[in-house]
Design an enzyme around this catalytic site. Structure first.
Site, mmCIF file in Angstrom:
data_model
loop_
_atom_site.group_PDB
_atom_site.id
_atom_site.type_symbol
_atom_site.label_atom_id
_atom_site.label_comp_id
_atom_site.label_asym_id
_atom_site.label_seq_id
_atom_site.Cartn_x
_atom_site.Cartn_y
_atom_site.Cartn_z
ATOM 1 N N GLY B 50 0.537 -1.298 -0.198
ATOM 2 C CA GLY B 50 -0.099 -0.045 -0.149
ATOM 3 C C GLY B 50 0.942 1.283 0.151
ATOM 4 O O GLY B 50 2.063 1.118 0.256
ATOM 5 N N CYS B 51 0.379 1.958 -0.434
ATOM 6 C CA CYS B 51 1.532 3.477 -0.010
ATOM 7 C C CYS B 51 1.374 4.053 0.920
ATOM 8 O O CYS B 51 2.507 4.689 2.171
ATOM 9 C CB CYS B 51 0.420 4.595 -1.193
#
Ligand SMILES: Cc1ncc(COP(=O)(O)O)c(C=O)c1O
Ligand SMILES: Cc1ncc(COP(=O)(O)O)c(C=O)c1O
Lengths: 405, 141, 405, 141
Positions: B50-51
């Site tokens: 994920g970011c």
């Protein structure tokens, strides 16, 4: 100094309650809040004057055109450009840099040429150069940074070769808040006859900028980061370059004559403003800069420096905190991690306490890689923030520590 | 218990908390109890980036049921994973394919599944659903 | 039909007096006025939620991101795209077309390839293709037009060769208001395996658009021409093309990982949305489209057709008037000249009578050349215009004639 | 009369008009009276292309004074040219270089000199000023 209570009243968002209390907005490096006068100006122009600019023969068009060109004049004066036509309206810093990467690249960059950027650039000042270099078969060279976040200027000198065509560095780094010695970088680069682009996305709102004195060749910034609307930005460029380079975007307004065989480009600044500009955005940005001028930019910068000293002092007392970017040359940005607590967990908890910070890599992966981390928590302050907010923020950090202990 | 029954159970558990602080303290508890993710599975192939945070996901198919293990580098995501495992792990592909996850909303933790947060959880659930569809097709069940 | 009096109340600018009476705003092809709900939405987001989108862990960022992605959803539904990620936010039609010209050009256009455009394009759908063709050594071929402003579709068939790579035409021509048979153009082009870009700057607000049914490959439009804010636009593109093409602008948000050696692009739609988007602009555009949906687009189009019939009938009675674009396939645009009166003189006089029209070449020099004129007076109407305004407009034209007699 | 005196005269002439209609009727009158532009000068070299209209400009230097002739394809621009000739033609380079054109504003016709209109008038005035500077330098006057 400034009257902070009066100033806070100018910003309606700061009065907004999020969960329990008015937001402590410490995410100013991502985007800034807008004073009521900017919102009102946008309102007024939509309600009273909205009309497409340039070449309209009617009253509304003339009103809007005047306001648009007046905004250009305000910006020209604010950055002390030599001519109004050196101020190009774009959609933001990213577009400004893309414009130069494309147009400068088309004109001057050949196979094996070199572009110098720094270790601590935002992706918007890396990827456009990479893409252009890939197209042209050119190379990127990187100014290294020291651990405290300063650029290694001694190393810059060694990066130049007769293939170096342009140097591109940010005025202030977004993930760390470090102010780069751009005067020196420009001086060194010019001594090699190499022009310099300054990415001013984090600089223009926190530092004095005089493009004439700096003698930079390009200076790019975003409206939304200097209390103006979204979707508007500026590219300052020296007339000489703007005249020589081919345009980037093309279409309506940027040409003099079009036939299917040949097109003659318009004069500056229109050559680089293809299509309908974000004229309401530009007018709003003009209002934002006027607002700053009314307060006095030096007053703003002094107050922000006071905040920086205060927050730096206070936060250093939080046990287990580690600050990234410890140089003295910085704006009021604190990029940090608390020992054993993930930046995401910290960010979520602060949010619940009505504190807005940014977490992650800040579009700045090479910087994170440099420190060997995945991301940081970044608190970025502005002149409408207060000592009391900092106190509450530091208390909240202590609470976060307790929660995850 | 069915997937919906477990969800109801979780909602009831959370209903005793009167503020976010208690909920998050409970999530942190859950994260500490989350076990079973073997070090050997902490590999790139199982990584969902994920970011904001990372999630590792490992899936087993046993006796017609999908069992999964997951882990994350953030405590709060890990707490969420513990809840998702209670609801979705050890289920038939059919159950997983048809599952609607409404408990997250009900307990007031939607933000953790918001596509804007990019903490890997949404991708993880998507991945689990894809596994379920694959097994369902493969074994024709 | 629509309740015109109620609708006019939604548009604050229409209540503005210019010299003596409320403006008769007949310059809608240049830009449209904004309903109060759009202005209020912009206001509200600046005052309550403004925060940079994506990857923010705090409440405000989530609110703004949700609203931004919701606007994308609204537009996806309005044009009936297959996926939300086929809707790319740009700064306007001009940028949308530049994006395709660059990215499609980089990927698919080689020396000697051919691009087909039409005789009646806006400069924004000519110059980007010219610039790309010049870079690539490719050529432009032109679909001819008939005198009444229709494209000569029979001729299109003959323009294709195995070098043809893309066809680019407008949905509705801006200087004449002619609706092109884009279904047919797309069908013919696809039978040659050639994709089609539709410049919808004048189409989306006056015609039904279903990109799925049309099967167009790209559809571009501007927010400010469909009752939305300035500085925002849309590029619809089929997933396949958007996946295959390289990005145009680059910078923050559009990448997954960046190192100085290599950059991996983000998924759609972010791959094409480098930098901070005009998120407030996008949210405002979403509000504009919701507003249209509430009135019902078919109601709008029916009313506009009624206006077209009325104005065409009325204006044909003005002695010495010459209409350019006499095809039946048109939207409510009247491009004209009055015998022996310069378009500029007409425009200035109408302005003094509080009527806003556009005069000149309308960023459409090849069309003017086609008719052998320097420019026209263009009255472009929208659904908030009225029969009474048309009556006053035609009376005013008669007065202009008298003045210059 | 000096440039400023002529300007005052024009302002007075216009002061009798009570609405824009009368002003424009007068401009149209003036345009009809504008004479002296020879067909042989209607060439590309003398053309100042505005976005909205075109202006032709022809300059003579006689007895230390600059005389100019101009024409336009639009009537209103032509009317304005007539006024500008009254003010600026047949003057020494010195006078022209120092001239400030304030009458246009005073008579309420500023729009015709607005840079946003691009009707060629502004470029024409610029051109005349450039000629004046050139002659001033050349003859050292
Ligand atoms: C047909 C057409 N294409 C393109 C454009 C360019 O749109 P924008 O200026 O909003 O980029 C226009 C605007 O006038 C137009 O009418
Ligand atoms: C240093 C720096 N450069 C460039 C940018 C890109 O600005 P924008 O997203 O407004 O185009 C930013 C924004 O975060 C920045 O901080």
């Amino acid at each position: 100094m400034i009257d902070i209570q009066a100033i806070r009243k100018d910003f309606p968002l700061l009065q907004q309650k999020i969960y329990n209390r008015p937001v402590v907005y410490f995410d100013n490096a991502a985007t800034t809040q807008k004073p009521q006068i900017v919102i009102n100006t946008i309102n007024e122009y939509y309600q009273k004057y909205n009309s497409n600019i340039h070449r309209g023969v009617h009253f509304l068009s003339e009103k809007t055109t005047e306001a648009y060109e007046n905004a250009r004049q305000i910006i020209k004066n604010y950055i002390n450009a030599s001519f109004q036509h050196e101020v190009i309206f774009t959609s933001g810093t990213t577009e400004s840099i893309n414009l130069v990467a494309f147009s400068f690249g088309e004109k001057y960059i050949k196979q094996d040429d070199e572009v110098i950027i720094s270790q601590l650039e935002h992706h918007s000042n890396i990827v456009p150069w990479q893409m252009m270099c890939e197209r042209k078969g050119a190379k990127i060279k990187v100014i290294p940074a020291t651990y405290n976040g300063d650029l290694d200027i001694a190393a810059l000198e060694r990066l130049f070769s007769d293939k170096t065509k342009i140097v591109c560095v940010n005025h202030v780094s977004n993930s760390l808040g470090i102010i780069n010695p751009i005067e020196k970088i420009i001086q060194i680069s010019h001594s090699h006859n190499v022009p310099v682009l300054i990415d001013g996305a984090q600089g223009i709102q926190h530092q004095p900028v005089d493009v004439n004195k700096l003698d930079c060749d390009f200076y790019a910034f975003s409206g939304h980061k200097i209390y103006g609307p979204t979707g508007i930005g500026v590219l300052y460029g020296k007339e000489k370059w703007l005249n020589e380079m081919p345009p980037y975007k093309s279409g309506g307004n940027m040409i003099k004559t079009v036939t299917f065989e040949k097109t003659i480009y318009n004069d500056l600044p229109f050559k680089y403003e293809a299509g309908t500009s974000n004229f309401i955005g530009a007018i709003g940005l003009g209002a934002a800069i006027k607002y700053i001028e009314n307060i006095g930019k030096q007053n703003i910068f002094d107050y922000e420096e006071m905040l920086l000293h205060y927050v730096s002092e206070k936060i250093s007392k939080v046990p287990g905190i580690r600050i990234y970017g410890t140089s003295d040359n910085k704006i009021c940005v604190i990029s940090f991690l608390i020992e054993n607590i993930h930046h995401f967990d910290t960010g979520i908890m602060l949010d619940k306490m009505d504190i807005a910070v940014r977490t992650g890599n800040h579009c700045n992966q090479p910087t994170m890689k440099f420190y060997g981390i995945e991301g940081t928590v970044r608190a970025s302050l502005s002149f409408y923030n207060t000592i009391e907010e900092i106190d509450y923020f530091v208390e909240s950090l202590l609470q976060v520590k307790k929660i995850f202990a | 218990m069915t997937i919906d029954q477990i969800q109801e159970q979780i909602v009831e558990e959370f209903s005793v908390f009167t503020d976010w602080m208690e909920k998050y303290t409970y999530l942190i508890e859950l994260s500490k109890e989350l076990q079973g993710f073997k070090e050997e599975f902490r590999i790139n192939q199982n990584l969902i980036k994920g970011c904001q945070s990372q999630v590792w996901l490992q899936v087993e198919f046993k006796n017609g049921k999908i069992i999964f293990y997951a882990d994350s580098d953030t405590v709060l995501t890990k707490g969420m994973i513990a809840l998702l495992i209670r609801v979705l792990s050890n289920r038939t592909p059919e159950e997983i394919v048809n599952a609607k996850l409404w408990f997250v909303d009900k307990i007031g933790l939607t933000t953790h599944l918001s596509p804007t947060r990019s903490n890997g959880l949404i991708s993880m659930i998507k991945q689990i659903k894809l596994y379920a569809i694959a097994y369902k097709t493969k074994y024709n069940i």
